[in-house]
Design a protein around this motif. Structure first.
Motif, PDB file in Angstrom:
ATOM      1  N   ALA A  65      27.231  10.322 -21.982  1.00  0.00           N
ATOM      2  CA  ALA A  65      28.495   9.979 -21.319  1.00  0.00           C
ATOM      3  C   ALA A  65      28.254   9.154 -20.056  1.00  0.00           C
ATOM      4  O   ALA A  65      28.973   8.177 -19.787  1.00  0.00           O
ATOM      5  CB  ALA A  65      29.264  11.257 -20.977  1.00  0.00           C
ATOM      6  N   GLU A  66      27.245   9.513 -19.276  1.00  0.00           N
ATOM      7  CA  GLU A  66      26.937   8.781 -18.045  1.00  0.00           C
ATOM      8  C   GLU A  66      26.487   7.359 -18.352  1.00  0.00           C
ATOM      9  O   GLU A  66      26.899   6.395 -17.694  1.00  0.00           O
ATOM     10  CB  GLU A  66      25.863   9.520 -17.261  1.00  0.00           C
ATOM     11  CG  GLU A  66      26.328  10.841 -16.664  1.00  0.00           C
ATOM     12  CD  GLU A  66      25.182  11.627 -16.057  1.00  0.00           C
ATOM     13  OE1 GLU A  66      24.039  11.123 -16.098  1.00  0.00           O
ATOM     14  OE2 GLU A  66      25.425  12.740 -15.552  1.00  0.00           O
ATOM     15  N   ILE A  67      25.624   7.206 -19.353  1.00  0.00           N
ATOM     16  CA  ILE A  67      25.129   5.873 -19.714  1.00  0.00           C
ATOM     17  C   ILE A  67      26.262   5.003 -20.240  1.00  0.00           C
ATOM     18  O   ILE A  67      26.376   3.820 -19.883  1.00  0.00           O
ATOM     19  CB  ILE A  67      23.991   5.985 -20.744  1.00  0.00           C
ATOM     20  CG1 ILE A  67      22.750   6.624 -20.103  1.00  0.00           C
ATOM     21  CG2 ILE A  67      23.642   4.614 -21.320  1.00  0.00           C
ATOM     22  CD1 ILE A  67      21.613   6.856 -21.062  1.00  0.00           C
ATOM     23  N   LEU A  68      27.126   5.564 -21.061  1.00  0.00           N
ATOM     24  CA  LEU A  68      28.243   4.784 -21.618  1.00  0.00           C
ATOM     25  C   LEU A  68      29.198   4.334 -20.523  1.00  0.00           C
ATOM     26  O   LEU A  68      29.727   3.217 -20.570  1.00  0.00           O
ATOM     27  CB  LEU A  68      28.997   5.612 -22.666  1.00  0.00           C
ATOM     28  CG  LEU A  68      28.220   6.023 -23.916  1.00  0.00           C
ATOM     29  CD1 LEU A  68      29.160   6.586 -24.967  1.00  0.00           C
ATOM     30  CD2 LEU A  68      27.425   4.873 -24.487  1.00  0.00           C
ATOM     31  N   GLN A  69      29.420   5.195 -19.536  1.00  0.00           N
ATOM     32  CA  GLN A  69      30.303   4.822 -18.437  1.00  0.00           C
ATOM     33  C   GLN A  69      29.719   3.654 -17.643  1.00  0.00           C
ATOM     34  O   GLN A  69      30.431   2.722 -17.274  1.00  0.00           O
ATOM     35  CB  GLN A  69      30.526   6.024 -17.515  1.00  0.00           C
ATOM     36  CG  GLN A  69      31.525   5.755 -16.394  1.00  0.00           C
ATOM     37  CD  GLN A  69      31.800   6.990 -15.559  1.00  0.00           C
ATOM     38  OE1 GLN A  69      31.142   8.007 -15.696  1.00  0.00           O
ATOM     39  NE2 GLN A  69      32.795   6.904 -14.704  1.00  0.00           N
ATOM     40  N   GLU A  70      28.409   3.695 -17.396  1.00  0.00           N
ATOM     41  CA  GLU A  70      27.785   2.607 -16.653  1.00  0.00           C
ATOM     42  C   GLU A  70      27.768   1.318 -17.458  1.00  0.00           C
ATOM     43  O   GLU A  70      28.031   0.233 -16.925  1.00  0.00           O
ATOM     44  CB  GLU A  70      26.365   2.989 -16.250  1.00  0.00           C
ATOM     45  CG  GLU A  70      25.686   1.932 -15.385  1.00  0.00           C
ATOM     46  CD  GLU A  70      24.376   2.398 -14.795  1.00  0.00           C
ATOM     47  OE1 GLU A  70      23.546   1.530 -14.469  1.00  0.00           O
ATOM     48  OE2 GLU A  70      24.183   3.625 -14.660  1.00  0.00           O
ATOM     49  N   LEU A  71      27.456   1.420 -18.751  1.00  0.00           N
ATOM     50  CA  LEU A  71      27.464   0.237 -19.603  1.00  0.00           C
ATOM     51  C   LEU A  71      28.851  -0.393 -19.661  1.00  0.00           C
ATOM     52  O   LEU A  71      28.986  -1.616 -19.674  1.00  0.00           O
ATOM     53  CB  LEU A  71      26.995   0.605 -21.015  1.00  0.00           C
ATOM     54  CG  LEU A  71      25.500   0.855 -21.206  1.00  0.00           C
ATOM     55  CD1 LEU A  71      25.237   1.402 -22.607  1.00  0.00           C
ATOM     56  CD2 LEU A  71      24.694  -0.413 -20.982  1.00  0.00           C
ATOM     57  N   ASN A  72      29.873   0.456 -19.687  1.00  0.00           N
ATOM     58  CA  ASN A  72      31.237  -0.045 -19.775  1.00  0.00           C
ATOM     59  C   ASN A  72      31.623  -0.864 -18.545  1.00  0.00           C
ATOM     60  O   ASN A  72      32.328  -1.867 -18.647  1.00  0.00           O
ATOM     61  CB  ASN A  72      32.211   1.125 -19.945  1.00  0.00           C
ATOM     62  CG  ASN A  72      33.636   0.673 -20.188  1.00  0.00           C
ATOM     63  OD1 ASN A  72      33.871  -0.174 -21.030  1.00  0.00           O
ATOM     64  ND2 ASN A  72      34.571   1.233 -19.449  1.00  0.00           N
ATOM     65  N   SER A  73      31.143  -0.460 -17.378  1.00  0.00           N
ATOM     66  CA  SER A  73      31.460  -1.188 -16.154  1.00  0.00           C
ATOM     67  C   SER A  73      30.639  -2.466 -16.015  1.00  0.00           C
ATOM     68  O   SER A  73      31.105  -3.449 -15.445  1.00  0.00           O
ATOM     69  CB  SER A  73      31.228  -0.291 -14.935  1.00  0.00           C
ATOM     70  OG  SER A  73      29.860   0.089 -14.833  1.00  0.00           O
ATOM     71  N   LYS A  74      29.428  -2.473 -16.574  1.00  0.00           N
ATOM     72  CA  LYS A  74      28.545  -3.640 -16.444  1.00  0.00           C
ATOM     73  C   LYS A  74      28.844  -4.731 -17.467  1.00  0.00           C
ATOM     74  O   LYS A  74      28.717  -5.919 -17.182  1.00  0.00           O
ATOM     75  CB  LYS A  74      27.085  -3.207 -16.593  1.00  0.00           C
ATOM     76  CG  LYS A  74      26.485  -2.582 -15.352  1.00  0.00           C
ATOM     77  CD  LYS A  74      24.995  -2.361 -15.547  1.00  0.00           C
ATOM     78  CE  LYS A  74      24.353  -1.846 -14.266  1.00  0.00           C
ATOM     79  NZ  LYS A  74      22.893  -1.655 -14.411  1.00  0.00           N
ATOM     80  N   TYR A  75      29.205  -4.329 -18.675  1.00  0.00           N
ATOM     81  CA  TYR A  75      29.337  -5.297 -19.765  1.00  0.00           C
ATOM     82  C   TYR A  75      30.755  -5.306 -20.342  1.00  0.00           C
ATOM     83  O   TYR A  75      30.946  -5.322 -21.551  1.00  0.00           O
ATOM     84  CB  TYR A  75      28.322  -4.977 -20.859  1.00  0.00           C
ATOM     85  CG  TYR A  75      26.895  -4.924 -20.355  1.00  0.00           C
ATOM     86  CD1 TYR A  75      26.231  -6.089 -20.004  1.00  0.00           C
ATOM     87  CD2 TYR A  75      26.236  -3.709 -20.220  1.00  0.00           C
ATOM     88  CE1 TYR A  75      24.932  -6.052 -19.525  1.00  0.00           C
ATOM     89  CE2 TYR A  75      24.935  -3.657 -19.735  1.00  0.00           C
ATOM     90  CZ  TYR A  75      24.297  -4.830 -19.395  1.00  0.00           C
ATOM     91  OH  TYR A  75      23.005  -4.788 -18.914  1.00  0.00           O
TER      92      TYR A  75
END
Length: 270
Positions: free
Chosen positions: A138-148
């Motif tokens: 969940a943490e990785i997906l949230q960060e990926l969503n904001s970056k890409y």
């Protein structure tokens, strides 16, 4: 008297008719993941027959195949000692002529906190054993969503599949909001809550998993029923397939009890 509108979520518009195969990251190649991969191969073939570009799948798992995995999981005696992810991917690629990838590492941050390479995808499917792994995803997906946010392979959906000995569930969630069409017939929902957002606190308070590897198939069967993983995998794949086929879904998951053969859908908006 007006008939109440049906709650639905419409599939992200790009996924209906993409210009390239849809990137899917499957995390975990054990009891559920190994069975889910076969279902994904069937979905991919069916999409290609419908003139859809199909799927590009990356399977993440750093475990090696042992005797306990043969039988209940989709592995053969001749594959013992191989990486689970590579064994499954090589088999499916030979069978269907795909060029899918086996990633022999965990889906987690590196020692420096960096997100792993190839982590970007439109759809994520987690088939993991622990609560901690789900929080990490969940943490990785949230960060990926904001970056890409504007990338072709930006995250759109996360399907989590999990089970205990006789019970299990599938929870389909959106990664961010998915723009929905205006509809007079349906009440649309642009976001679907993740398993962490909805059940995270309860999962943390009740976590009692025994993650000690089983030494034999007999020992593994004491922890999980023989067919719970394959049933969860098939029903989860059906949820994904029906959303591709119809372009929308009224359900965002289900709860399953294989001991008494009861299934309870989780409706959109509930």
């Amino acid at each position: 008297m007006r008939t109440p509108k049906t709650n639905v979520h419409f599939l992200d518009n790009y996924l209906l008719s993409p210009t390239n195969p849809i990137r899917v990251n499957v995390i975990g190649a054990g009891g559920t993941g190994s069975k889910f991969m076969t279902a994904l191969m069937e979905i991919n073939h069916s999409l290609l027959e419908l003139n859809h570009p199909g799927l590009e799948v990356h399977l993440w798992d750093d475990d090696l195949i042992t005797s306990a995995n043969v039988g209940r999981q989709r592995f053969a005696e001749s594959e013992k000692g191989l990486f689970k992810s590579q064994a499954i991917i090589n088999r499916l690629n030979r069978w269907s002529g795909t060029n899918w990838k086996g990633i022999t590492e965990k889906f987690q941050r590196g020692e420096g906190g960096e997100i792993p390479l190839h982590a970007g995808a439109s759809i994520y499917v987690s088939c993991v054993d622990t609560v901690g792994s789900r929080f990490t995803i969940a943490e990785i997906l949230q960060e990926l969503n904001s970056k890409y946010a504007n990338h072709r392979d930006k995250g759109r959906y996360w399907l989590d599949l999990g089970n205990t000995k006789y019970t299990g569930q599938a929870i389909l969630s959106t990664i961010g909001k998915i723009e929905q069409p205006t509809s007079k017939k349906f009440k649309t929902f642009d976001s679907l809550p993740s398993i962490i957002a909805e059940y995270g606190d309860a999962m943390l308070s009740s976590e009692k998993e025994d993650n000690t590897p089983s030494c034999s198939l007999a020992e593994a069967l004491l922890k999980q029923d023989l067919f719970i993983n394959s049933t969860i995998a098939q029903m989860g794949a059906s949820l994904l397939w029906n959303m591709f086929k119809t372009g929308m879904t009224e359900n965002r998951g289900f709860f399953l009890n294989l001991k008494n053969f009861r299934t309870q859908p989780i409706c959109v908006g509930s």
